[in-house]
Design a protein around this motif. Structure first.
Motif, short mmCIF file in Angstrom:
data_model
loop_
_atom_site.label_atom_id
_atom_site.label_comp_id
_atom_site.label_asym_id
_atom_site.label_seq_id
_atom_site.Cartn_x
_atom_site.Cartn_y
_atom_site.Cartn_z
N PHE A 43 69.14 180.02 -7.55
CA PHE A 43 67.91 180.16 -8.33
C PHE A 43 68.08 181.30 -9.31
CE2 PHE A 43 66.88 178.37 -4.23
CZ PHE A 43 66.10 177.28 -4.56
N THR A 44 67.54 181.12 -10.49
CA THR A 44 67.67 182.17 -11.51
C THR A 44 66.62 183.26 -11.35
OG1 THR A 44 66.30 180.86 -13.04
CG2 THR A 44 68.70 180.59 -13.18
N LYS A 45 65.51 182.94 -10.65
CA LYS A 45 64.44 183.93 -10.46
C LYS A 45 63.98 183.91 -9.02
CE LYS A 45 62.69 183.07 -15.13
NZ LYS A 45 61.55 182.52 -15.91
N LYS A 46 63.53 185.05 -8.53
CA LYS A 46 63.03 185.15 -7.16
C LYS A 46 61.80 184.25 -6.97
CE LYS A 46 61.67 188.32 -3.49
NZ LYS A 46 60.61 187.46 -2.99
N ALA A 47 60.98 184.11 -8.00
CA ALA A 47 59.79 183.27 -7.91
C ALA A 47 60.17 181.81 -7.63
CB ALA A 47 58.97 183.36 -9.20
N GLU A 48 61.29 181.36 -8.22
CA GLU A 48 61.75 180.00 -7.97
C GLU A 48 62.21 179.83 -6.53
OE1 GLU A 48 64.80 179.28 -10.81
OE2 GLU A 48 63.43 179.11 -12.51
N ASP A 85 61.11 181.62 -3.97
CA ASP A 85 59.90 181.65 -3.15
C ASP A 85 59.19 180.30 -3.16
OD1 ASP A 85 60.41 184.29 -2.53
OD2 ASP A 85 59.04 185.10 -4.04
#
Length: 201
Positions: free
Chosen positions: A17-22, A24
């Motif tokens: 994933f490129t972002k932690k939000a993705e 999560d």
């Protein structure tokens, strides 16, 4: 190479994933999927069960049969509207049919064979699919082109000798019921698909 006795490879799955939000969002989705796993719900709602005496052979309980019969009622409604006629074929036939259809040479390892090929005069196999069975129903009598197209359909209970490690709830089983239909027609209606059809005699 499709041989379970060969040395096994190790399969590693990874997701990036490129972002932690993705990440999560993905973990939340996976947790929600676990809550809705059909094996968990089937047990909690009393729909179906499995027994160790028959891996891959589901037992449908009373509530599960209500659900199954509701689906069958809907199945009949939409197939009648589409011009299909319902038939019912046997769950097993002689090996000679399977030899004629080609399944014996290409799929016998996935079939439940009843009898000893070398000793028994008659050897049967439980059906893993109904293609040759429905075609036998079509061959019941001589047909005119005016009879065509002929749409045959049934809810087929099928049997496939899956490896024990491949069983997974109702998704991968050894006995299951599907809607299986076959359309008998002359070559002209399907000529645009570039299929070569056998001559109907």
């Amino acid at each position: 190479l499709g041989d379970e006795h060969n040395q096994m490879l190790t399969r590693i799955y990874g997701t990036a994933f490129t972002k932690k939000a993705e990440l999560d969002a993905y973990l939340t989705m996976m947790e929600e999927a676990r809550k809705r796993d059909h094996r968990k719900l089937g047990k909690e709602l009393g729909l179906f069960m499995m027994r160790e005496e028959g891996p891959g052979f589901p037992f449908f309980l009373p509530k599960g049969m209500v659900l199954k019969n509701t689906l069958l009622d809907y199945w009949r409604e939409i197939h009648q509207k589409a011009g299909y006629v319902e038939i019912s074929t046997p769950i097993m036939l002689s090996r000679h049919l399977w030899e004629t259809s080609g399944h014996w040479d290409h799929y016998k390892e996935g079939m439940f064979v009843l009898g000893d090929e070398d000793k028994d005069k008659e050897v049967f196999a439980l059906r893993p699919m109904t293609c040759p069975f429905q075609y036998q129903a079509f061959l019941n009598r001589g047909r005119s082109y005016r009879d065509l197209p002929m749409r045959l359909n049934e809810t087929s209970t099928l049997f496939r000798n899956e490896a024990s490690g491949e069983m997974h709830g109702l998704i991968r089983v050894r006995q299951f019921t599907i809607s299986e239909g076959h359309l008998m027609c002359t070559p002209e209606p399907v000529s645009y698909t570039h299929l070569t059809l056998p001559t109907i005699r």
